[in-house]
Design a protein around this motif. Structure first.
Motif, PDB file in Angstrom:
ATOM      1  N   PRO A  71      81.418   1.650 -36.099  1.00 17.47           N
ATOM      2  CA  PRO A  71      82.711   2.516 -36.337  1.00 17.47           C
ATOM      3  C   PRO A  71      83.987   1.582 -36.226  1.00 17.47           C
ATOM      4  CG  PRO A  71      81.815   3.341 -34.545  1.00 17.47           C
ATOM      5  CD  PRO A  71      80.801   2.307 -34.863  1.00 17.47           C
ATOM      6  N   ASP A  72      84.892   1.879 -36.886  1.00 20.70           N
ATOM      7  CA  ASP A  72      86.235   1.272 -36.556  1.00 20.70           C
ATOM      8  C   ASP A  72      87.025   2.033 -35.619  1.00 20.70           C
ATOM      9  OD1 ASP A  72      88.550  -0.012 -36.413  1.00 20.70           O
ATOM     10  OD2 ASP A  72      88.921   0.277 -38.628  1.00 20.70           O
ATOM     11  N   LEU A  73      86.984   1.686 -34.295  1.00 22.92           N
ATOM     12  CA  LEU A  73      87.690   2.626 -33.310  1.00 22.92           C
ATOM     13  C   LEU A  73      88.947   1.704 -32.968  1.00 22.92           C
ATOM     14  CD1 LEU A  73      84.507   3.324 -31.260  1.00 22.92           C
ATOM     15  CD2 LEU A  73      86.084   4.934 -32.777  1.00 22.92           C
ATOM     16  N   SER A  74      89.531   0.809 -33.452  1.00 27.25           N
ATOM     17  CA  SER A  74      90.632  -0.115 -33.068  1.00 27.25           C
ATOM     18  C   SER A  74      91.857   0.738 -33.072  1.00 27.25           C
ATOM     19  CB  SER A  74      90.586  -1.224 -34.066  1.00 27.25           C
ATOM     20  OG  SER A  74      91.162  -0.716 -35.297  1.00 27.25           O
ATOM     21  N   GLY A  75      92.318   1.590 -33.962  1.00 29.68           N
ATOM     22  CA  GLY A  75      93.390   2.385 -33.918  1.00 29.68           C
ATOM     23  C   GLY A  75      94.417   1.541 -34.489  1.00 29.68           C
TER      24      GLY A  75
END
Length: 135
Positions: A71-75
């Motif tokens: 998942p894209d958790l980069s913000g």
């Protein structure tokens, strides 16, 4: 939560340092063995030892130079992510991430044979295994 933070730090390192070396060669992404989809299997936070991860996180490096993190958790508010591989003489190779065309981070990486990838930041390491093509 700690595992997600580690994934974030490795996949899209916010703080980065880069080195300049005239002996480094930039490799076209389509020709590099990093191209493909990789499943996160272990993390090593701050040298504490490898810990198994089972959260379906993956990263994909495409032949056209884009990066897909799940998942894209980069913000980060990236409309598109890309990468560039630099071969470093006598050291681990470098992977530079770009967010909307701007340098986001630079980390090092290495392979264990052709099917395992280790991404290394200042604080942690993540081990990935290649996911075979579903075609």
């Amino acid at each position: 939560m700690k595992k997600y933070i580690s994934i974030l730090m490795i996949a899209l390192v916010v703080l980065s340092c880069s080195k300049s070396d005239d002996d480094n060669d930039v490799v076209p992404e389509a020709e590099h063995k990093i191209v493909g989809k990789w499943q996160l299997i272990e993390i090593n936070d701050e040298g504490a030892g490898w810990e198994v991860v089972d959260n379906n996180s993956s990263i994909e490096f495409t032949m056209n130079g884009s990066v897909i993190v799940i998942p894209d958790l980069s913000g980060e508010s990236c409309e598109f992510r890309t990468y560039q591989v630099s071969l470093i003489s006598n050291a681990d190779d470098e992977l530079t991430y770009f967010c909307n065309g701007e340098v986001s981070s630079t980390i090092t990486f290495s392979f264990i044979e052709d099917n395992q990838l280790i991404l290394k930041s200042v604080w942690s390491q993540s081990k990935f295994i290649r996911i075979p093509n579903q075609e």
